[in-house]
Design a protein around this motif. Structure first.
Motif, PDB file in Angstrom:
ATOM      1  N   ALA A  63      36.936  45.267  30.877  1.00  0.00           N
ATOM      2  CA  ALA A  63      36.995  43.889  30.359  1.00  0.00           C
ATOM      3  C   ALA A  63      36.095  42.956  31.173  1.00  0.00           C
ATOM      4  O   ALA A  63      35.461  42.058  30.614  1.00  0.00           O
ATOM      5  CB  ALA A  63      38.437  43.387  30.364  1.00  0.00           C
ATOM      6  N   LYS A  76      45.725  41.355  34.223  1.00  0.00           N
ATOM      7  CA  LYS A  76      44.418  41.385  33.554  1.00  0.00           C
ATOM      8  C   LYS A  76      43.894  39.985  33.255  1.00  0.00           C
ATOM      9  O   LYS A  76      42.729  39.688  33.509  1.00  0.00           O
ATOM     10  CB  LYS A  76      44.494  42.204  32.268  1.00  0.00           C
ATOM     11  CG  LYS A  76      43.150  42.354  31.591  1.00  0.00           C
ATOM     12  CD  LYS A  76      43.252  43.260  30.378  1.00  0.00           C
ATOM     13  CE  LYS A  76      41.914  43.448  29.722  1.00  0.00           C
ATOM     14  NZ  LYS A  76      41.992  44.357  28.579  1.00  0.00           N
ATOM     15  N   SER A  77      44.758  39.101  32.747  1.00  0.00           N
ATOM     16  CA  SER A  77      44.277  37.749  32.420  1.00  0.00           C
ATOM     17  C   SER A  77      43.896  36.984  33.679  1.00  0.00           C
ATOM     18  O   SER A  77      42.909  36.244  33.701  1.00  0.00           O
ATOM     19  CB  SER A  77      45.309  36.978  31.598  1.00  0.00           C
ATOM     20  OG  SER A  77      46.469  36.732  32.362  1.00  0.00           O
ATOM     21  N   ARG A  78      44.624  37.177  34.759  1.00  0.00           N
ATOM     22  CA  ARG A  78      44.294  36.515  36.029  1.00  0.00           C
ATOM     23  C   ARG A  78      42.966  37.035  36.561  1.00  0.00           C
ATOM     24  O   ARG A  78      42.130  36.277  37.031  1.00  0.00           O
ATOM     25  CB  ARG A  78      45.381  36.747  37.083  1.00  0.00           C
ATOM     26  CG  ARG A  78      46.746  36.201  36.761  1.00  0.00           C
ATOM     27  CD  ARG A  78      46.777  34.688  36.670  1.00  0.00           C
ATOM     28  NE  ARG A  78      46.586  34.309  35.287  1.00  0.00           N
ATOM     29  CZ  ARG A  78      46.080  33.152  34.852  1.00  0.00           C
ATOM     30  NH1 ARG A  78      45.688  32.236  35.680  1.00  0.00           N
ATOM     31  NH2 ARG A  78      45.945  32.892  33.575  1.00  0.00           N
ATOM     32  N   LEU A 134      32.971  40.764  29.731  1.00  0.00           N
ATOM     33  CA  LEU A 134      32.980  39.319  29.932  1.00  0.00           C
ATOM     34  C   LEU A 134      31.790  38.836  30.756  1.00  0.00           C
ATOM     35  O   LEU A 134      31.179  37.820  30.438  1.00  0.00           O
ATOM     36  CB  LEU A 134      34.288  38.901  30.625  1.00  0.00           C
ATOM     37  CG  LEU A 134      34.476  37.424  30.928  1.00  0.00           C
ATOM     38  CD1 LEU A 134      34.631  36.629  29.632  1.00  0.00           C
ATOM     39  CD2 LEU A 134      35.698  37.232  31.825  1.00  0.00           C
ATOM     40  N   GLY A 180      51.364  35.041  34.483  1.00  0.00           N
ATOM     41  CA  GLY A 180      50.606  35.837  33.532  1.00  0.00           C
ATOM     42  C   GLY A 180      50.356  37.246  34.008  1.00  0.00           C
ATOM     43  O   GLY A 180      50.555  37.569  35.175  1.00  0.00           O
ATOM     44  N   THR A 227      39.548  39.740  43.399  1.00  0.00           N
ATOM     45  CA  THR A 227      40.357  39.172  42.316  1.00  0.00           C
ATOM     46  C   THR A 227      41.836  39.332  42.687  1.00  0.00           C
ATOM     47  O   THR A 227      42.334  38.580  43.496  1.00  0.00           O
ATOM     48  CB  THR A 227      40.023  39.835  40.960  1.00  0.00           C
ATOM     49  OG1 THR A 227      40.258  41.242  41.058  1.00  0.00           O
ATOM     50  CG2 THR A 227      38.591  39.559  40.561  1.00  0.00           C
ATOM     51  N   GLN A 270      52.577  43.517  38.393  1.00  0.00           N
ATOM     52  CA  GLN A 270      52.910  42.235  37.766  1.00  0.00           C
ATOM     53  C   GLN A 270      54.065  41.530  38.485  1.00  0.00           C
ATOM     54  O   GLN A 270      54.041  40.318  38.665  1.00  0.00           O
ATOM     55  CB  GLN A 270      53.245  42.426  36.286  1.00  0.00           C
ATOM     56  CG  GLN A 270      53.392  41.091  35.583  1.00  0.00           C
ATOM     57  CD  GLN A 270      53.241  41.195  34.085  1.00  0.00           C
ATOM     58  OE1 GLN A 270      52.895  42.233  33.550  1.00  0.00           O
ATOM     59  NE2 GLN A 270      53.491  40.108  33.402  1.00  0.00           N
ATOM     60  N   GLU A 316      40.961  46.678  34.944  1.00  0.00           N
ATOM     61  CA  GLU A 316      40.279  45.486  34.437  1.00  0.00           C
ATOM     62  C   GLU A 316      38.763  45.632  34.365  1.00  0.00           C
ATOM     63  O   GLU A 316      38.073  44.766  33.838  1.00  0.00           O
ATOM     64  CB  GLU A 316      40.614  44.269  35.311  1.00  0.00           C
ATOM     65  CG  GLU A 316      42.045  43.822  35.218  1.00  0.00           C
ATOM     66  CD  GLU A 316      42.954  44.464  36.255  1.00  0.00           C
ATOM     67  OE1 GLU A 316      42.475  44.829  37.349  1.00  0.00           O
ATOM     68  OE2 GLU A 316      44.151  44.618  35.963  1.00  0.00           O
ATOM     69  N   LYS A 340      35.318  35.432  36.060  1.00  0.00           N
ATOM     70  CA  LYS A 340      34.432  34.451  35.423  1.00  0.00           C
ATOM     71  C   LYS A 340      34.188  33.275  36.367  1.00  0.00           C
ATOM     72  O   LYS A 340      33.065  32.782  36.475  1.00  0.00           O
ATOM     73  CB  LYS A 340      35.035  33.977  34.098  1.00  0.00           C
ATOM     74  CG  LYS A 340      34.031  33.306  33.212  1.00  0.00           C
ATOM     75  CD  LYS A 340      32.910  34.273  32.833  1.00  0.00           C
ATOM     76  CE  LYS A 340      31.877  33.616  31.960  1.00  0.00           C
ATOM     77  NZ  LYS A 340      30.703  34.452  31.761  1.00  0.00           N
ATOM     78  N   LEU A 374      40.460  38.437  34.947  1.00  0.00           N
ATOM     79  CA  LEU A 374      39.327  37.992  34.127  1.00  0.00           C
ATOM     80  C   LEU A 374      38.976  36.537  34.413  1.00  0.00           C
ATOM     81  O   LEU A 374      37.797  36.190  34.519  1.00  0.00           O
ATOM     82  CB  LEU A 374      39.621  38.203  32.646  1.00  0.00           C
ATOM     83  CG  LEU A 374      39.691  39.658  32.203  1.00  0.00           C
ATOM     84  CD1 LEU A 374      40.074  39.759  30.735  1.00  0.00           C
ATOM     85  CD2 LEU A 374      38.394  40.385  32.486  1.00  0.00           C
ATOM     86  N   LYS A 375      39.984  35.715  34.574  1.00  0.00           N
ATOM     87  CA  LYS A 375      39.726  34.310  34.889  1.00  0.00           C
ATOM     88  C   LYS A 375      39.038  34.188  36.248  1.00  0.00           C
ATOM     89  O   LYS A 375      38.073  33.431  36.409  1.00  0.00           O
ATOM     90  CB  LYS A 375      41.029  33.522  34.871  1.00  0.00           C
ATOM     91  CG  LYS A 375      40.835  32.040  35.077  1.00  0.00           C
ATOM     92  CD  LYS A 375      42.119  31.267  34.890  1.00  0.00           C
ATOM     93  CE  LYS A 375      41.836  29.789  35.020  1.00  0.00           C
ATOM     94  NZ  LYS A 375      42.977  28.967  34.679  1.00  0.00           N
TER      95      LYS A 375
END
Length: 131
Positions: A59, A32-34, A63, A29, A12, A19, A56, A40, A36-37
């Motif tokens: 989460a 964490k949001s990167r 997910l 972003g 990932t 950041q 992460e 998935k 998770l995307k």
């Protein structure tokens, strides 16, 4: 794992990236949001799991489910001086297991130790006490 085949893990966001460095390479972003995307997306392509930081892991587990593997690099024993290496997002072996990691990736804290075998055993003991 009872598997008769190799497992494929996707990477990932590197644990050496915070950041600011993520933004510098053009990724927007928070990490964490990167992550998770990307987790998935990896799961949707049939990958068995991901390499992601401990921050992460919980989460990702929520997910992607229990069967999706998580390997966490940047794992450092609690007494390790993290200022001496390039990892921006680290955690202890105990934190990694509690967050849902299936595997921990530890390099320098063992390789650079005066007693590598002893350092590895301490990590193993910490993991065992976290379960």
């Amino acid at each position: 794992m009872g598997a008769d085949r190799p497992r494929l893990l996707a990477v990932t966001v590197l644990t050496s990236m915070d950041q600011k460095s993520i933004r510098e390479v053009g990724i927007g972003g928070p990490p964490k949001s990167r992550v998770l995307k990307l987790a998935k997306l990896a799961q949707s392509t049939g990958v068995d799991g991901v390499v992601a930081s401990v921050q992460e892991a919980k989460a990702i587990r929520k997910l992607c489910g229990r069967e999706f593997l998580i390997a966490t690099p940047g794992v450092r024993p609690k007494d390790h001086d993290a200022k001496q290496d390039d990892q921006a997002r680290t955690a202890t072996p105990r934190e990694a297991i509690k967050a849902g990691a299936d595997f921990v990736i530890v390099g320098r804290p063992i390789l650079a130790a005066a007693d590598p075998r002893g350092a590895a055993q301490e990590i193993v003991d910490e993991i065992a006490s976290a379960k």
